[in-house]
Design an enzyme around this catalytic site. Structure first.
Site, mmCIF file in Angstrom:
data_model
loop_
_atom_site.group_PDB
_atom_site.id
_atom_site.type_symbol
_atom_site.label_atom_id
_atom_site.label_comp_id
_atom_site.label_asym_id
_atom_site.label_seq_id
_atom_site.Cartn_x
_atom_site.Cartn_y
_atom_site.Cartn_z
ATOM 1 N N GLY A 1 0.931 -1.162 -0.423
ATOM 2 C CA GLY A 1 0.084 -0.038 0.420
ATOM 3 C C GLY A 1 1.018 1.220 0.095
ATOM 4 N N GLY B 1 -0.422 4.414 0.409
ATOM 5 C CA GLY B 1 -0.706 6.072 0.599
ATOM 6 C C GLY B 1 -0.658 6.673 1.457
ATOM 7 C CB THR C 1 -14.172 19.763 3.255
ATOM 8 O OG1 THR C 1 -13.291 19.226 4.852
ATOM 9 C CG2 THR C 1 -13.737 20.314 3.370
ATOM 10 N NE ARG D 1 -16.314 13.851 9.775
ATOM 11 C CZ ARG D 1 -15.525 13.801 8.685
ATOM 12 N NH1 ARG D 1 -14.847 12.713 9.315
ATOM 13 N NH2 ARG D 1 -14.977 14.410 8.931
ATOM 14 C CB SER E 1 -8.726 9.442 9.413
ATOM 15 O OG SER E 1 -7.916 8.792 8.285
ATOM 16 C CG LEU E 2 -5.487 12.594 5.886
ATOM 17 C CD1 LEU E 2 -5.473 14.141 5.605
ATOM 18 C CD2 LEU E 2 -5.163 11.881 5.143
HETATM 19 C C1 LIG Z 1 -12.836 12.102 0.563
HETATM 20 C C2 LIG Z 1 -12.397 11.270 2.062
HETATM 21 C C3 LIG Z 1 -12.195 13.031 2.626
HETATM 22 C C4 LIG Z 1 -10.954 12.309 3.572
HETATM 23 N N1 LIG Z 1 -10.563 13.756 4.360
HETATM 24 C C5 LIG Z 1 -9.688 13.256 5.775
HETATM 25 C C6 LIG Z 1 -9.563 14.197 6.220
HETATM 26 O O1 LIG Z 1 -9.579 15.970 5.763
HETATM 27 N N2 LIG Z 1 -8.932 14.726 7.015
HETATM 28 C C7 LIG Z 1 -8.379 13.135 7.632
HETATM 29 O O2 LIG Z 1 -8.114 13.137 8.546
HETATM 30 N N3 LIG Z 1 -8.788 11.920 6.771
HETATM 31 C C8 LIG Z 1 -9.556 12.349 5.877
HETATM 32 N N4 LIG Z 1 -10.489 11.347 5.172
HETATM 33 C C9 LIG Z 1 -9.711 9.905 5.616
HETATM 34 C C10 LIG Z 1 -8.381 9.505 5.357
HETATM 35 O O3 LIG Z 1 -7.681 9.795 3.549
HETATM 36 C C11 LIG Z 1 -7.829 8.407 5.032
HETATM 37 O O4 LIG Z 1 -8.323 7.677 6.024
HETATM 38 C C12 LIG Z 1 -6.094 7.729 4.521
HETATM 39 O O5 LIG Z 1 -6.138 8.687 3.396
HETATM 40 C C13 LIG Z 1 -6.138 6.276 4.337
HETATM 41 O O6 LIG Z 1 -4.650 5.843 3.849
HETATM 42 P P1 LIG Z 1 -3.982 4.383 3.705
HETATM 43 O O7 LIG Z 1 -2.314 5.423 4.072
HETATM 44 O O8 LIG Z 1 -4.261 3.877 5.381
HETATM 45 O O9 LIG Z 1 -4.906 4.064 2.441
HETATM 46 P P2 LIG Z 1 -4.841 4.647 1.860
HETATM 47 O O10 LIG Z 1 -4.869 5.834 1.268
HETATM 48 O O11 LIG Z 1 -6.350 4.313 1.381
HETATM 49 O O12 LIG Z 1 -4.236 3.983 0.242
HETATM 50 C C14 LIG Z 1 -3.718 2.303 0.774
HETATM 51 C C15 LIG Z 1 -2.562 1.743 -0.349
HETATM 52 O O13 LIG Z 1 -2.823 0.670 -0.360
HETATM 53 C C16 LIG Z 1 -3.075 0.215 -1.904
HETATM 54 N N5 LIG Z 1 -3.066 -1.499 -1.705
HETATM 55 C C17 LIG Z 1 -5.143 -1.156 -1.722
HETATM 56 N N6 LIG Z 1 -5.180 -2.441 -1.829
HETATM 57 C C18 LIG Z 1 -4.209 -3.161 -2.092
HETATM 58 C C19 LIG Z 1 -3.217 -4.923 -1.879
HETATM 59 N N7 LIG Z 1 -4.249 -5.263 -2.404
HETATM 60 N N8 LIG Z 1 -2.320 -5.475 -2.723
HETATM 61 C C20 LIG Z 1 -1.080 -4.097 -2.796
HETATM 62 N N9 LIG Z 1 -1.994 -2.253 -2.455
HETATM 63 C C21 LIG Z 1 -2.734 -2.281 -2.230
HETATM 64 C C22 LIG Z 1 -3.688 1.279 -2.994
HETATM 65 O O14 LIG Z 1 -3.242 0.428 -3.866
HETATM 66 C C23 LIG Z 1 -3.073 2.453 -2.076
HETATM 67 O O15 LIG Z 1 -1.831 2.485 -2.876
HETATM 68 C C24 LIG Z 1 -10.845 11.042 4.295
HETATM 69 C C25 LIG Z 1 -11.033 9.992 3.163
HETATM 70 C C26 LIG Z 1 -12.054 10.379 2.499
HETATM 71 C C27 LIG Z 1 -12.646 8.987 1.503
#
Ligand SMILES: Cc1cc2nc3c(=O)[nH]c(=O)nc-3n(C[C@H](O)[C@H](O)[C@H](O)COP(=O)(O)OP(=O)(O)OC[C@H]3O[C@@H](n4cnc5c(N)ncnc54)[C@H](O)[C@@H]3O)c2cc1C
Ligand code: SF4
Ligand code: SF4
Ligand code: FES
Lengths: 568, 239
Positions: free
Chosen positions: A14, A16, A252, A284, A396-397
């Site tokens: 992942g 992100g 937002t 929320r 969450s970020l």
């Molecule tokens: C529209 C929206 C707005 C938001 N706004 C906010 C905000 O303002 N503030 C805040 O704190 N939070 C916010 N959130 C929540 C926050 O964005 C997420 O919880 C956070 O970005 C998740 O990050 P992550 O790195 O855990 O995963 P993600 O960013 O979801 O990344 C997942 C990664 O895993 C990879 N992946 C998935 N499945 C597989 C697999 N099987 N094999 C290999 N790779 C895989 C994907 O390609 C990606 O690279 C928001 C969420 C959304 C949807």
């Protein structure tokens, strides 16, 4: 063996914010070799969609400190937040913000300092809104993701994009990497590593009406469950109160914090009835439940089932500067100007509080609460119980950064000395490949089944739940699972390059697995708490349920174990 | 208002690596005027042809995954509504120009990353003071670029001069300018060539297509100004 094997000290699944932050932390700490595999190209990761900001107390005053931040987080968590994990988050996040600013994340500034704005549920000692959200317009996630990625490019980090993980590799109670699928080439790839971090994000795609990007299908969680590890609190999904009525595009929460007002069709500010103290900046779960009640009482729009977000009290200039994405979203998708017209909104699935149980370092815990050697999880994939039963916006970020960094550092230096016999690996590869086999005629059905699952899940696992509906959902999931399994054929298709239908099949299997466990946990929790509202059990019941649901090791699919929260 | 109409979506397909030469494929489907072109592609994948290859992720114009040529204009499929297209006889979809095609609507954008790799060498940001508010505001103008590739695809200089890095790379560079002063000389050398900033012939196409509404041409001009002002340029020319 024909299949290519890639060896890394650390494998991150992942890309992100969580995965990238972990990679940078690891390579900064020691000369380690890191591999990142991602289902989509890194820059298209769901983090790019995050809008409002990142919570951090940058300036301690008598009115605000990391302690206040922690207290708010715990209050919102409705009895299920882990105080230690929350404190760790709130204390470490300010340093992360400064680290990012120095690396070129252009946060919005004010008087030569990083500007901070209020966000629902974040309060000062006096009870007034606290300004904690650090932001870059309302495109915080995209700027964060790119900043992290740019800095990864010169580190000893190897990227494998469009390479989803299909299965964990397990040997002698230790996780040794994953089997992946190279979408471009249409072939499997083996990744071996001493430590594997699951950072695959959330699973909002379980819902029909969701703010979550297409890749958010809970893959990491599902692979761990498949390997025999449990899920924690999977019944807790957060609904964001304000998504555009037809498309689910997020508006937002910063818009409400800036003065946006929710109105019903009689133009009443209905939050006055539900939460006169916090009004439109209540947490929320409360707002989403209030909107649902308004719509149920016939005070919403009849065709689109929505209420309205009124930003007409804000100037166009302010909206364009501070909330540019709100402005362009309304203009481009609805052809309206939010400074003049009200925006039709309703709640959408947004964030999964549940996930893989981990300790404070990010190690995944098994059912006996012992760390699984070699397996880590962080970000939305993990359930460290920072957010408990309901997450505060912008936390969450913050978690992705703090836990990305923490787990990245902790993974360094833990090596494994067990050799993995080739024959064993070959067997695991064959099992993994079977998951991608299906007949040509079934390809188009996969997406239809996905839609069926999403519709049923949205209906029964939404803001209001009750036993009968949940039972129906579980029956439907069983039925869909049987259909999917019946489609099995023995060989992979001939044309395999960029076959996204193979990936959709994998995702569907993962979502069915998780959906069943989440549905069961929701059915078993006969109370209402945070984001989980049971119409047939509307009261919170601390005596029985101030506890985490632990569910889903392969052998004991149905048994739920309640892990009581220690209250000081 | 939102009644369904029959749409003809014609896609440029092919997969050079597998030896499949480019060809056109036409699909017919019912779509509402409020639907996005991306909705059409997802419907095709779901109901008509599960093998059609395109990228998509956020579906809301944030991530830049689904940039493609739609009726001759590079744009994001998730930000283009059917009704935005007027009432064309067909909706014609092609992969972005200027990048190698992988399959169907998918192109390889990794070349754009080279700039970030060059300018963010190790040590660049170490011991560097955080940028000022004014610098940060300027950086943000460029940092909202999600590397969709639309500008590169529309840039005539980019097609004509295969040495030119293209506008997207320059936007990335502009974003980090305040941070890279310690490395100025090395970066300037990289920049001061037809392959970099002087490849741009100020033709404004890039700015018209940018879905993030970045003033691409203006930012590139600022990079040029920066170069002209800097004495090192003269020095380099003398050598
Ligand atoms: C529209 C929206 C707005 C938001 N706004 C906010 C905000 O303002 N503030 C805040 O704190 N939070 C916010 N959130 C929540 C926050 O964005 C997420 O919880 C956070 O970005 C998740 O990050 P992550 O790195 O855990 O995963 P993600 O960013 O979801 O990344 C997942 C990664 O895993 C990879 N992946 C998935 N499945 C597989 C697999 N099987 N094999 C290999 N790779 C895989 C994907 O390609 C990606 O690279 C928001 C969420 C959304 C949807
Ligand atoms: S202004 Fe420069 S970069 Fe932009 S399209 Fe024209 S030549 Fe290309
Ligand atoms: S400058 Fe605009 S068009 Fe060019 S890659 Fe960035 S976002 Fe896309
Ligand atoms: S899918 Fe993310 S920009 Fe279109």
């Amino acid at each position: 063996m024909k299949t290519r094997i890639n060896n890394h000290d650390i494998l991150i699944v992942g890309g992100g914010a969580t995965g990238l932050r972990a990679a940078l932390a690891a390579t900064n700490k020691a000369a380690v070799d890191v591999g990142i595999i991602s289902k989509v190209p890194i820059l298209r990761s769901p983090t790019a969609a995050a809008r409002g900001g990142i919570a951090a107390v940058l300036n301690r005053t008598s009115q605000d400190s990391p302690k206040n931040h922690a207290a708010d987080t715990v209050r919102a968590g409705a009895g299920l937040s882990d105080v230690k994990a929350v404190n760790q988050l709130c204390q470490r996040i300010p340093e992360e913000i400064n680290w990012l600013a120095r690396r070129g994340l252009p946060f919005t500034h004010e008087n030569n300092n990083i500007a901070q704005r209020p966000f629902a549920g974040h309060k000062k000692s006096s009870g007034k809104p606290a300004q904690r959200s650090c932001f870059a317009g309302d495109r915080t996630g995209q700027l964060l993701l790119h900043t992290l990625y740019d800095h990864c490019l010169n580190q000893p980090i190897k990227f494998y994009e469009e390479t989803p993980a299909v299965q964990l590799i397990r040997y002698k109670e230790r996780i040794r990497g994953v089997i992946g699928w190279d979408i471009a080439a249409g072939e499997p790839l083996i990744f071996l590593a001493d430590n594997t971090l699951l950072a695959t994000g959330g699973a909002g795609q379980l819902y029909e009406f969701t703010t979550n990007p297409l890749p958010s299908t809970g893959d990491g969680q599902a692979l761990a469950v498949e390997a025999g590890y449990p899920l924690k609190d999977p019944e807790f999904f957060q609904f964001h109160p304000t998504a555009l009525a037809r498309s689910g595009i997020l508006i937002t929460g910063a818009a409400r914090s800036a003065g946006g007002i929710l109105r019903n069709k009689h133009q009443q500010r209905f939050m006055q009835q539900y939460d006169p103290e916090n009004l439109d900046t209540a947490e929320r779960d409360r707002i989403s439940q209030a909107i649902t009640s308004e719509i149920a009482a016939g005070r919403g729009d009849t065709a689109d089932n929505c209420v309205w977000l009124d930003l007409t009290g804000l100037s166009e200039k302010f909206i364009r500067q501070q909330l540019p994405e709100v402005y362009t979203t309304c203009r481009d998708y609805l052809k309206i100007n939010p400074a003049r017209q009200q925006i039709p909104v309703k709640p959408a699935a947004h964030y999964w509080m549940g996930g893989l149980p981990t300790n404070l370092a990010g190690q995944v815990l098994n059912r006996q609460k012992q760390p699984v050697p070699g397996l880590w999880a962080a970000g939305e994939t993990a359930c460290l119980s920072i957010h408990g039963a309901n997450r505060l916006g912008t936390n969450s970020l913050a978690e992705t950064l703090v836990m990305g960094k923490t787990s990245g550092e902790k993974m360094v230096g833990r090596t494994s000395h067990t050799e993995l016999p080739t024959k064993d690996l070959e067997n695991q590869l064959q099992t993994a490949l079977k998951k991608l086999c299906f007949s040509n005629t079934a390809t188009n059905k996969v997406d239809c089944w996905r839609q069926q699952l999403q519709t049923a899940f949205g209906k029964q696992m939404g803001i209001v739940r009750e036993a009968e509906g949940l039972n129906g959902l579980l029956a439907e999931i069983d039925q869909l699972t049987r259909k999917v399994e019946k489609q099995k054929t023995d060989s992979l298709q001939a044309d395999r390059r960029y076959r996204f239908d193979l990936i959709r099949l994998l995702e569907l299997k993962n979502m069915l697995r998780l959906g069943r466990l989440a549905g069961r946990a929701a059915l078993a929790r006969q109370e209402s708490r945070g984001s989980h509202y049971r119409a047939d059990h509307p009261e919170q019941n601390d005596i029985r349920y101030q506890a985490h649901s632990i569910i889903g090791t392969a052998a004991q699919q149905n048994k739920i174990f309640y892990d009581r929260v220690k209250t000081e | 208002m939102n009644s369904l109409t029959e749409q003809r979506i014609v896609v440029r397909r092919g997969c050079p690596e597998a030896g499949i030469k480019p060809y056109w494929e036409e699909y017919q489907l019912q779509m509402a005027p409020d639907e996005r072109v991306l909705d059409g592609l997802l419907t095709i994948q779901r109901e008509l042809d599960s093998g059609l290859a395109f990228r998509a992720s956020c579906e809301t114009g944030q991530c830049g995954a689904d940039a493609m040529i739609i009726n001759n204009n590079p744009q994001l499929a998730c930000k283009t509504l059917i009704k935005d297209l007027g009432e064309p006889e067909k909706i014609i979809l092609e992969p972005l120009h200027g990048y190698p095609v992988k399959k169907d609507l998918i192109v390889d954008l990794t070349a754009v990353e080279k700039t970030a790799r060059t300018i963010l060498q190790e040590g660049t940001v170490k011991n560097h003071e955080p940028p000022t508010e004014q610098q940060v505001d300027r950086m943000r103008e460029a940092a909202i670029c999600n590397l969709c590739g639309c500008c590169d695809s529309a840039c005539p200089a980019n097609w004509a001069n295969n040495q030119f890095s293209g506008p997207a790379s320059l936007i990335k560079l502009y974003r980090y300018l305040p941070l890279i002063e310690p490395l100025q000389r090395k970066v300037l050398e990289e920049l001061n060539s037809p392959a970099a900033v002087w490849g741009c012939e100020t033709e404004y196409n890039c700015l018209e297509v940018c879905p993030r509404e970045i003033n691409v041409t203006e930012l590139i001009s600022r990079v040029k100004e920066f170069l002209i002002k800097s004495r090192s340029v003269e020095e380099m020319e003398r050598n």
